[in-house]
Design a protein around this motif. Structure first.
Motif, PDB file in Angstrom:
ATOM      1  N   PHE A 179       0.840  -1.193   0.000  1.00 28.77           N
ATOM      2  CA  PHE A 179       0.000   0.000   0.000  1.00 28.77           C
ATOM      3  C   PHE A 179       0.878   1.248   0.000  1.00 28.77           C
ATOM      4  O   PHE A 179       1.969   1.263   0.555  1.00 28.77           O
ATOM      5  N   TYR A 238       0.004   5.195   1.230  1.00 30.65           N
ATOM      6  CA  TYR A 238      -0.939   6.140   1.819  1.00 30.65           C
ATOM      7  C   TYR A 238      -0.313   7.536   1.789  1.00 30.65           C
ATOM      8  O   TYR A 238       0.910   7.695   1.839  1.00 30.65           O
ATOM      9  N   GLN A 270      -0.644  11.450   3.719  1.00 34.80           N
ATOM     10  CA  GLN A 270      -1.203  12.192   4.852  1.00 34.80           C
ATOM     11  C   GLN A 270      -0.985  13.676   4.641  1.00 34.80           C
ATOM     12  O   GLN A 270       0.160  14.149   4.637  1.00 34.80           O
ATOM     13  N   GLN A 324      -4.884  15.750   8.745  1.00 32.87           N
ATOM     14  CA  GLN A 324      -5.854  14.800   8.217  1.00 32.87           C
ATOM     15  C   GLN A 324      -5.385  13.366   8.450  1.00 32.87           C
ATOM     16  O   GLN A 324      -4.221  13.129   8.770  1.00 32.87           O
ATOM     17  N   GLY A 325      -6.308  12.435   8.297  1.00 39.72           N
ATOM     18  CA  GLY A 325      -5.939  11.024   8.393  1.00 39.72           C
ATOM     19  C   GLY A 325      -5.253  10.538   7.130  1.00 39.72           C
ATOM     20  O   GLY A 325      -5.214  11.236   6.124  1.00 39.72           O
ATOM     21  N   LEU A 326      -4.707   9.363   7.204  1.00 37.80           N
ATOM     22  CA  LEU A 326      -4.060   8.768   6.037  1.00 37.80           C
ATOM     23  C   LEU A 326      -5.116   8.422   4.986  1.00 37.80           C
ATOM     24  O   LEU A 326      -6.186   7.919   5.318  1.00 37.80           O
ATOM     25  N   LEU A 360      -5.695   6.386   1.270  1.00 35.86           N
ATOM     26  CA  LEU A 360      -5.102   5.372   0.403  1.00 35.86           C
ATOM     27  C   LEU A 360      -4.888   5.927  -0.999  1.00 35.86           C
ATOM     28  O   LEU A 360      -5.804   6.474  -1.609  1.00 35.86           O
ATOM     29  N   LYS A 369      -2.977   0.292  -3.989  1.00 36.36           N
ATOM     30  CA  LYS A 369      -2.629  -0.966  -3.328  1.00 36.36           C
ATOM     31  C   LYS A 369      -2.352  -2.019  -4.382  1.00 36.36           C
ATOM     32  O   LYS A 369      -2.819  -1.919  -5.520  1.00 36.36           O
ATOM     33  N   PHE A 374       3.372   7.391   2.991  1.00 35.18           N
ATOM     34  CA  PHE A 374       3.735   6.195   3.740  1.00 35.18           C
ATOM     35  C   PHE A 374       3.546   4.952   2.887  1.00 35.18           C
ATOM     36  O   PHE A 374       2.487   4.755   2.283  1.00 35.18           O
ATOM     37  N   LEU A 376      -1.315  -3.478   9.379  1.00 31.74           N
ATOM     38  CA  LEU A 376      -0.387  -2.833   8.458  1.00 31.74           C
ATOM     39  C   LEU A 376       0.919  -2.544   9.178  1.00 31.74           C
ATOM     40  O   LEU A 376       0.919  -2.082  10.324  1.00 31.74           O
TER      41      LEU A 376
END
Lengths: 115, 114
Positions: A34, A36, A38, A42-44, A46, A49, A90, A102
């Protein structure tokens, strides 16, 4: 146990230039891979993948990544960077399947600058 | 896209106190996770949770930690008592029944233990 290495903590790139973020993983089985992103506060999110099929996988916002099994790598690429790509990226690996944990790399901060 | 919310965004507490971190996962998601990121370090898996039970936990998930999701409300991480080394950003995630491998993350709760 699996692990992920992102060797570059920060990458500065001119707007419009191409970008490659490096990721190498260690996992004895078939990895689920994956990327990601950020953005600040904010959140990660996607980006893309991979677990089988075409080793070049397309993601959102023009990103793609290539799985090279012989090199245990899953590098992320973008042909032309925009200022809005400023974020931390990430790479992560999991065993896949039923809600697997993960394992993340340490992240690479991308800093676009004026050409 | 789907949103995971975390409450509060920041929390400062004294060592030894109890703290509860709240996560509002994506509706209809059934798998839940907590990750911990100490400043300057990698994000690390703590625990995952499904159908009212912990499925897997890491060595970071100490005895002082517990998780629950009472009656389909918030998914919570409770630390009791807290220690200085619990200072970190805690990220919640959830994933759907189909494509369980895709986790959706919240923005994190920044916990500072004094």
């Amino acid at each position: 146990a699996q692990s992920v290495t992102q060797p570059d903590a920060r990458v500065t790139v001119s707007e419009g230039a191409s970008l490659q973020l490096r990721c190498k993983y260690s996992y004895s089985g078939t990895p689920y891979l994956f990327w990601y992103v950020q953005y600040p506060r904010q959140g990660l999110q996607l980006l893309l993948k991979y677990y089988s099929g075409d080793p070049v996988v397309q993601g959102v916002n023009g990103f793609e990544a290539e799985f090279i099994k012989s090199n245990s790598s899953f590098h992320l690429r973008k042909a032309s960077v925009h200022w809005s790509d400023s974020a931390v990226y990430f790479c992560a690996v999991s065993a896949g399947g039923f809600a697997s944990a993960l394992t993340f790399g340490s992240g690479t901060k991308v800093i676009p600058c004026l050409p | 896209g789907p949103k995971v919310l975390q409450i509060p965004s920041h929390q400062i507490i004294d060592m030894g106190q109890m703290v509860t971190l709240n996560c509002d996962p994506v509706s209809n998601h059934l798998y839940f996770y907590w990750y911990k990121q100490i400043l300057g370090q990698q994000m690390e898996f703590l625990v995952n949770f499904y159908n009212g039970k912990v499925m897997e936990k890491s060595k970071l998930f100490k005895d002082q930690f517990s998780v629950e999701r009472p009656d389909g409300s918030y998914f919570t991480l409770k630390i009791q008592p807290t220690a200085l080394e619990d200072s970190a950003v805690y990220f919640c995630a959830s994933s759907p029944t189909v494509n369980q491998d895709t986790q959706y993350f919240g923005p994190g709760t920044r916990l500072l233990v004094l």
